[in-house]
Design a protein around this motif. Structure first.
Motif, PDB file in Angstrom:
ATOM      1  N   SER A 120      81.296  10.229  62.390  1.00 43.32           N
ATOM      2  CA  SER A 120      80.265  11.201  62.053  1.00 43.32           C
ATOM      3  C   SER A 120      79.501  11.631  63.294  1.00 43.32           C
ATOM      4  CB  SER A 120      79.287  10.610  61.032  1.00 43.32           C
ATOM      5  OG  SER A 120      79.946  10.308  59.828  1.00 43.32           O
ATOM      6  N   GLU A 148      86.140  13.698  46.241  1.00 41.67           N
ATOM      7  CA  GLU A 148      85.925  14.683  47.299  1.00 41.67           C
ATOM      8  C   GLU A 148      87.227  15.380  47.667  1.00 41.67           C
ATOM      9  OE1 GLU A 148      84.070  12.665  50.518  1.00 41.67           O
ATOM     10  OE2 GLU A 148      82.084  12.579  49.566  1.00 41.67           O
ATOM     11  N   ASP A 199      86.695   0.582  43.655  1.00 35.97           N
ATOM     12  CA  ASP A 199      85.440   0.469  44.416  1.00 35.97           C
ATOM     13  C   ASP A 199      84.834   1.863  44.626  1.00 35.97           C
ATOM     14  OD1 ASP A 199      86.242   1.522  47.276  1.00 35.97           O
ATOM     15  OD2 ASP A 199      87.895   0.206  46.587  1.00 35.97           O
ATOM     16  N   ASP A 200      83.550   1.860  44.987  1.00 33.78           N
ATOM     17  CA  ASP A 200      82.809   3.128  45.123  1.00 33.78           C
ATOM     18  C   ASP A 200      83.421   4.030  46.187  1.00 33.78           C
ATOM     19  OD1 ASP A 200      81.122   2.286  43.166  1.00 33.78           O
ATOM     20  OD2 ASP A 200      79.552   1.573  44.548  1.00 33.78           O
ATOM     21  N   HIS A 201      83.878   3.443  47.258  1.00 36.77           N
ATOM     22  CA  HIS A 201      84.438   4.260  48.338  1.00 36.77           C
ATOM     23  C   HIS A 201      85.666   5.024  47.855  1.00 36.77           C
ATOM     24  CE1 HIS A 201      85.695   5.492  52.319  1.00 36.77           C
ATOM     25  NE2 HIS A 201      86.907   5.006  52.059  1.00 36.77           N
ATOM     26  N   THR A 202      86.546   4.341  47.098  1.00 32.18           N
ATOM     27  CA  THR A 202      87.767   4.998  46.596  1.00 32.18           C
ATOM     28  C   THR A 202      87.401   6.107  45.619  1.00 32.18           C
ATOM     29  OG1 THR A 202      89.004   2.950  46.894  1.00 32.18           O
ATOM     30  CG2 THR A 202      89.934   4.602  45.412  1.00 32.18           C
ATOM     31  N   ARG A 237      84.615   7.846  45.450  1.00 30.86           N
ATOM     32  CA  ARG A 237      84.013   8.975  46.161  1.00 30.86           C
ATOM     33  C   ARG A 237      85.067   9.764  46.934  1.00 30.86           C
ATOM     34  NH1 ARG A 237      80.548   6.329  48.442  1.00 30.86           N
ATOM     35  NH2 ARG A 237      81.512   5.997  50.485  1.00 30.86           N
ATOM     36  N   ALA A 238      85.980   9.067  47.622  1.00 31.66           N
ATOM     37  CA  ALA A 238      86.989   9.743  48.432  1.00 31.66           C
ATOM     38  C   ALA A 238      87.945  10.554  47.559  1.00 31.66           C
ATOM     39  CB  ALA A 238      87.764   8.716  49.256  1.00 31.66           C
ATOM     40  N   ASP A 257      81.068   5.587  64.602  1.00 33.93           N
ATOM     41  CA  ASP A 257      82.041   6.076  63.633  1.00 33.93           C
ATOM     42  C   ASP A 257      82.350   7.536  63.912  1.00 33.93           C
ATOM     43  OD1 ASP A 257      79.795   7.391  62.817  1.00 33.93           O
ATOM     44  OD2 ASP A 257      79.522   6.272  60.953  1.00 33.93           O
TER      45      ASP A 257
END
Length: 956
Positions: free
Chosen positions: A564, A943, A934-937, A939-940, A562
Motif C-alpha cells: 500500500s 472485491e 476467514d475474513d480476508h478470503t 473480503r478478497a 507492504d
C-alpha cells in the motif's frame, strides 16, 4: 495667537518634498568625490558645507588639520573610529574639501571661524591622496596602469596620487618588488609633496585580503603592516603633512577572522596617536538631520512660539510627563530640534541605534526623510513631528521602519497600530473623544517607536521592557489638548489590542499576541514531549484518500512494509529547510531504509510530510498558547480561577483566536512534501537516493487530495498508466534475459525499487495490462507454460487480466510468433474437422440415401464441394436443422484456468466464428469450508467479484 503647524514654518528640501531622494545618496562615498562622479551635495564643496553641521568632534579635527597644513602644529596622524554610521566618511569628506582648496574657505559655511581661531588667514592648497580600501581591492592582485606605468602596491598608488610619475619614482623599486618602503623613502616622498594630506578609508578591507604566508602582486600581509608602520612614522617627520585613517568600530564591521586580525594590528600602530574624534551627540544630530532634510525655517518667531507652548504644556502637567521636561534645558532642546520633537531623536538614537543594522545618522536620515515626505503630502498639521505623528499607515514608511526589526511586524502594524484596518483606527472612529485628536493611533505609534527595537531581546536596549506612560504621553500629546484623554486612550488600548502588552506602568508591542501574565506563566508548564507534540499529532488529521494509511509521528518499526502507498508525517523535531541537509531528510531516510531493525523492502510505497524549520518554533509557541488559554478557560469554568465577566469573555475569545491561528500554523508548518527517488542507468548502476521537495498549499481544503495532485503533476505517482510506458519499463529491466516475466513480480518490484515508476495501486498496473494486451504493439499475456506452450494466451485481443502468480507478460515478438503458431494449428484443426464432416445424401441415419445400394462415397461440405446441393434436403425426407446447444462440464479447481481455456478454444470458438450465432456463457462456482472462510478470503473474493462483474455471489 494660534500656533502654526510645522508645515507652515519649516520647508523640507526639494528632494524630500518630491520623494525623489535616494537612499544611496545618504551614504557618503569618498572615492566617488575624489573621482568627480559623486552627487552635487557631496561633490560641490560649498553645497556640502551648507548641508553639513560641524559637530564638536569635526571642529576639533578640522582645527588640527588646518594647523598641520599651515605648519603650526596639529596631529600628524589621526585615527577615526566610531560606530557604524557614526559619520567617519562624512568627516573625511569635510577634510578633503577643505584641504584641496578648490573653493575658497570663506565660502565654506562654518569654516572661517575655525581658521580665525587658529589665526590662519589663508590656508595653503594641499595635495590630497585618497586610499579607499574597497575601491582599491583589485590592486592587491592586479596592477593599475597609470600613463603606461603598472602600479602594483598601496604605496605606489599613494605616490602616484600625490605627485604622478615623479613621486612614483621615489618608491618605484619598492612597488615593483612588492616590498614595503622604509620610513626614509616615505618621508622624502611626503616632504616633496607637502603640504599634503592622505585620507585612508576601509583600510581593513584591503589588508584582510592578504593571508599570511601568501604573496600577491600587491605584496604580502607583513609588507602591508610594515608600510602602515613606516607611513605613520614618516608623517611625524613632515610638519605640514597629515594622515587620517578610518577604522571599523567593531569586529562585526571588520568581517572575517582575517579582517579582525588586520583590525587589531592596525589599531596597534594607529593607536599610539591620540585620535581627535568624538561620536555625534544627540543634540548635534538634531542639527545634522535638520540641515539635510529641511531647507529653512521660514518663520523663526512662530517656531519659538510652538516650542514655548510645548514647554508650557509640560510645566503645567508635571505629573504626566517625564522629569526634566519642565526644565529650561528641555526648551532649548525643543528649539534645537524643531520641527522634529526631541523625543523622536531620543528614541532613534538611544533605542534604534542599538540594532545591528541601524546606522546612527544615516538610519535616522533615511527613516525621517520618508516620514517627512509622507506627512507633507498627506497634509499633516501637527505642531511638531512627534513619535505619535509617524505615518506608519504608509507602506514606504512602514517598510523602512520594520526593515531593521526581526520578522513578524507587518501584522502587528496592520492589525493594531496604524492603517484603515487597524484596531486603533476603529477605536478612534468609534469614540469622538479619541477621534478628535487621533488619540489611539498616536499612542500606538509612540509605543511602537519606543518598544519595537527591544522586542524579543533579553536585556535589550533598555533595562526594563517597554515605554513608561509618561513617555507615551510625551510622544503623543500636543499643546491645547487634554492629557487625560490620552490616559483614557492608553487604558482602552490595553483592553483591545492583540499585540500590546502592559505591566508595571510600561507598554510595549511584540510580534506575539498579548498573552497575559497568567497565560505566559502557564505556557512554561507544558512539556514538548508530553503535551505539545501529542497535541500537534492530534491536530494533524488526514483523509486516507490514495494512501493505504497515514502515519503521524509513527516510529519506523510501526510503519507497515507492504504494497500500500503510505504517507509518513514526520515529528516536529525532523524539520526541513531547503538551504542545507535537514533533520527531516535524516528521519525520512531512517524510515525508508528499515522497519525497526529489519531492512525495508517496499521503499517505493512511502511518501513523507515534513515540518518547516522556520515555522516549527512558532507552531510550538502557538500550541502552548492554546494549551495555556484552554487551562485558563477550564479553571474559570470550574471556579478554580476568579475572573470578572470581561476577563472571562476575553479569555474565551483569546482561546478561539489562538486555536484558529494554531490551525493555520499547523498547515503552514507541515508544508514540505518529501519524495524519495533514484536514478538508474543501464550498465551504470543505481545512484544515491534523491529527495524531491514540494510545498503543499496550506489553504487546500483536502490536504490528501492536494498531496496526490502534487505527486501526479510531477509524475511521482501514476494513477493512469499507458501500456507504452509499461512496455518500455519491461524492455529496460525485465525482458533482457527472458521472453516473459511474471506480472506479479513486476508489480512487486515497482513497489520496492525507487528507480521504477511509483504506481498508485495494483489496479493501475492491471489496467495498463488490460489496455496493452488489446494491441499487438506492447506485450502478450498468458497464465503459465505447459509443454513449452503458453496457457491462457492473449495477444492483440480484449482480455481481463487476473493479477496472480501465474500471469505472464510476454515480449511482443515472442507473443507474435506464438500467435502465428496458434493460427496455423487452428487452421489445421478446422481442416481436420471439415474432412470428418459426412455428406448428407439421403434420409437415413447414416447419411445415406435409402435407395443407395451401391454405397456411393460422400462429399465434404465446404471448399471443393457444392455446398448448396449437398445441403439441399431430399424431396422424400426433409432434414431437420438443430437450432440450439447446451453443454456443462465439471472443472478441476486447481486446473480450472487451463481447462476453461481449452473449452473456449475448442468449443466456444466454433460458435463465435459463425455470423449470427448468439452465445451465452455462464460460470457457476460452489465452494464450502467446514470451518468457515476467514475474513480476508471473504473480503478478497467479494472485491474480485466486483472487479470481474460477477453479479450473483454470496456467502452463507
Amino acid at each position: 495667537m494660534a500656533l502654526k503647524p510645522w508645515r507652515e514654518i519649516a520647508v523640507p528640501h526639494e528632494d524630500v518634498l518630491k520623494g525623489t531622494f535616494q537612499q544611496a545618496e545618504f551614504a557618503a562615498d569618498l572615492s566617488r568625490v575624489h573621482q568627480g562622479t559623486a552627487t552635487a551635495e557631496y561633490q560641490d564643496a560649498e553645497l556640502f558645507f551648507q548641508r553639513t553641521y560641524i559637530t564638536e568632534g569635526m571642529r576639533l579635527l578640522l582645527d588640527s588639520v588646518v594647523k598641520r597644513l599651515a605648519g603650526r602644529g596639529g596631529d600628524p596622524v589621526v585615527q577615526l573610529q566610531t560606530a557604524f554610521g557614526g559619520g567617519k566618511t562624512h568627516t573625511l569628506l569635510a577634510v578633503y574639501h577643505l584641504a584641496r582648496g578648490d573653493t575658497p574657505a570663506t565660502k565654506l559655511q562654518g569654516v572661517p571661524p575655525i581658521l580665525n581661531a587658529a589665526e590662519i588667514t589663508e590656508l595653503p592648497k594641499a595635495r590630497v591622496a585618497v586610499l579607499d580600501g574597497v575601491e582599491l581591492l583589485g590592486l592587491a592582485s592586479k596592477p593599475r596602469l597609470r600613463d603606461g606605468v603598472a602600479v602594483k602596491t598601496l604605496w605606489g598608488e599613494l605616490a602616484w596620487q600625490l605627485g604622478g610619475a615623479e613621486a612614483y619614482g621615489l618608491v618605484k623599486e619598492a612597488d615593483e618588488s612588492g616590498t614595503a618602503p622604509g620610513k626614509g623613502e616615505l618621508t622624502a616622498l611626503l616632504s616633496a609633496q607637502a603640504p599634503c594630506i592622505v585620507l585612508v578609508d576601509e583600510l581593513v578591507r584591503y589588508v584582510s585580503q592578504f593571508e599570511e604566508g601568501r604573496s600577491l602582486s600587491g605584496g604580502t600581509y607583513d609588507t602591508q603592516i610594515s608600510f602602515v608602520q613606516a607611513l605613520t612614522e614618516a608623517f611625524k617627520a613632515v610638519p605640514n603633512a597629515i594622515l587620517l585613517a578610518s577604522l571599523p568600530f567593531s569586529d562585526r564591521e571588520a568581517g572575517s577572522q582575517q579582517g579582525v586580525k588586520a583590525l587589531r594590528m592596525l589599531e596597534h600602530w594607529f593607536g599610539r596617536v591620540q585620535a581627535l574624534w568624538k561620536p555625534v551627540a544627540t543634540e548635534e544630530a538634531f542639527e545634522i538631520v535638520r540641515r539635510r532634510l529641511f531647507a529653512k525655517v521660514s518663520d523663526p518667531l512662530a517656531a519659538d512660539e510652538v516650542c514655548k507652548a510645548y514647554a508650557d504644556l509640560y510645566a503645567g502637567n508635571a505629573g504626566d510627563f517625564p522629569i526634566g521636561t519642565q526644565e529650561a534645558k528641555y526648551l532649548e532642546r525643543l528649539e534645537q530640534s524643531y520641527p522634529i520633537h526631541p523625543e523622536v531623536f531620543d528614541r532613534l538614537y538611544e533605542d534604534w541605534s542599538s540594532l545591528d543594522n541601524f546606522q546612527r545618522t544615516r538610519g535616522v536620515l533615511k527613516l525621517m526623510a520618508k516620514v517627512i515626505h509622507r506627512l507633507w503630502t498627506s497634509g499633516n498639521n501637527d505642531l511638531m513631528i512627534q513619535p505619535g505623528s509617524l505615518p506608519l499607515f504608509d507602506p514606504d514608511t512602514r517598510n523602512e521602519a520594520i526593515y531593521y526589526l526581526a520578522p513578524g511586524w507587518d501584522p502587528v502594524l496592520e492589525r493594531d497600530i496604524d492603517g484603515d484596518r487597524a484596531e486603533t483606527t476603529e477605536m478612534d472612529n468609534a469614540k469622538p473623544l479619541f477621534g478628535a485628536i487621533h488619540a489611539c493611533r498616536r499612542l500606538a505609534r509612540t509605543v511602537f517607536l519606543g518598544s519595537a527595537p527591544d522586542a524579543g531581546v533579553v536585556g535589550g536596549a533598555k533595562h526594563h521592557r517597554g515605554v513608561e506612560l509618561e513617555r507615551v504621553l510625551l510622544g503623543a500629546a500636543q499643546p491645547g489638548q487634554v492629557v487625560g484623554h490620552y490616559r483614557d486612550g492608553a487604558r482602552a488600548l490595553v483592553d483591545r489590542l492583540q499585540y500590546l502588552n502592559s505591566a508595571n506602568g510600561r507598554f510595549w508591542f511584540d510580534v506575539r499576541p498579548n498573552l497575559r501574565r497568567e497565560m505566559e506563566d502557564r505556557k512554561r508548564r507544558f512539556d514538548l514531549k508530553d503535551h505539545v507534540y501529542p497535541f500537534i499529532k492530534d491536530k494533524l488529521r488526514f483523509a486516507n484518500g490514495v494512501f493505504g494509511g497515514v502515519h503521524v509521528f509513527t516510529p519506523s518499526a510501526d510503519v507497515p512494509d507492504d504494497w500500500s502507498l503510505r504517507l509518513v508525517v514526520l515529528p516536529p523535531t525532523a524539520t526541513f529547510a531547503r538551504a542545507a541537509q535537514s533533520p527531516a531528510i535524516d528521519a525520512a531516510s531512517s524510515v525508508l531504509k528499515a522497519r525497526g531493525e529489519l531492512p525495508r523492502q517496499k521503499q517505493n510505497r512511502l511518501i513523507f510530510l515534513a515540518p518547516d524549520a522556520d515555522s516549527v518554533p512558532r507552531l510550538k509557541d502557538q500550541v502552548t498558547s492554546v494549551l495555556a488559554w484552554s487551562s485558563i478557560v477550564a479553571d474559570v469554568k470550574d471556579d478554580r480561577l476568579n475572573l470578572d465577566q470581561h476577563q472571562s469573555k476575553l479569555a474565551s475569545q483569546s482561546l478561539e483566536l489562538a486555536t484558529e491561528a494554531m490551525g493555520r500554523m499547523v498547515r503552514e508548518t507541515y508544508k514540505w512534501l518529501l519524495v524519495p527517488s533514484q536514478e538508474a542507468r543501464l550498465g551504470k548502476g543505481v545512484g544515491d537516493v534523491q529527495w524531491d521537495h514540494f510545498q503543499v498549499n496550506p489553504s487546500a481544503i483536502n490536504r490528501t487530495e492536494e498531496i496526490e495532485k502534487i505527486l501526479r503533476e510531477h509524475e511521482l505517482l501514476i494513477a493512469e498508466w499507458a501500456p507504452v510506458h509499461l512496455s518500455k519499463m519491461l524492455h529496460a529491466w525485465f525482458w533482457k534475459d527472458a521472453p516473459a516475466v511474471g506480472a506479479l513480480d513486476v508489480w512487486q518490484k515497482t513497489c520496492c525499487y525507487l528507480y521504477l515508476p511509483r504506481l498508485r495501486d495494483s489496479e493501475t498496473y492491471r489496467a495498463a495490462i488490460n489496455a496493452g494486451v488489446h494491441s499487438r504493439d506492447f506485450f502478450g499475456i498468458a497464465y503459465g507454460i505447459e509443454d513449452d506452450r503458453y496457457q491462457g494466451f492473449h495477444f492483440g485481443e480484449r482480455a481481463i487480466a487476473i493479477l496472480d502468480e501465474t500471469l505472464l507478460l510476454i515480449q511482443p515478438a515472442i507473443a507474435s510468433g506464438f500467435a502465428a503458431q496458434l493460427d496455423e494449428e487452428d487452421a489445421a484443426r478446422r481442416a481436420r474437422l471439415e474432412e470428418k464432416t459426412p455428406r448428407l445424401t439421403g434420409d437415413g441415419p447414416q447419411g445415406q440415401s435409402q435407395g443407395d445400394e451401391g454405397g456411393e462415397e460422400t462429399k465434404p461440405v465446404g471448399k471443393g464441394a457444392d455446398a448448396s446441393e449437398s445441403s439441399k434436403p431430399s424431396a422424400s425426407a426433409p432434414a431437420v436443422k438443430k437450432t440450439s446447444f447446451f453443454g456443462s462440464a465439471e472443472l478441476d479447481p486447481v486446473k480450472a484456468k487451463l481447462q476453461f481455456s481449452d473449452i473456449a478454444e475448442e468449443v466456444l470458438m466454433l460458435f463465435t466464428q459463425k455470423p449470427g450465432v448468439k452465445v451465452k456463457v455462464s460460470i457457476e462456482i460452489e465452494a464450502s469450508a467446514p470451518d468457515g472462510f476467514d475474513d480476508h478470503t471473504v473480503r478478497a473474493v467479494l472485491e474480485n467479484c466486483d472487479q470481474l462483474k460477477v453479479t450473483k455471489r454470496s456467502f452463507d
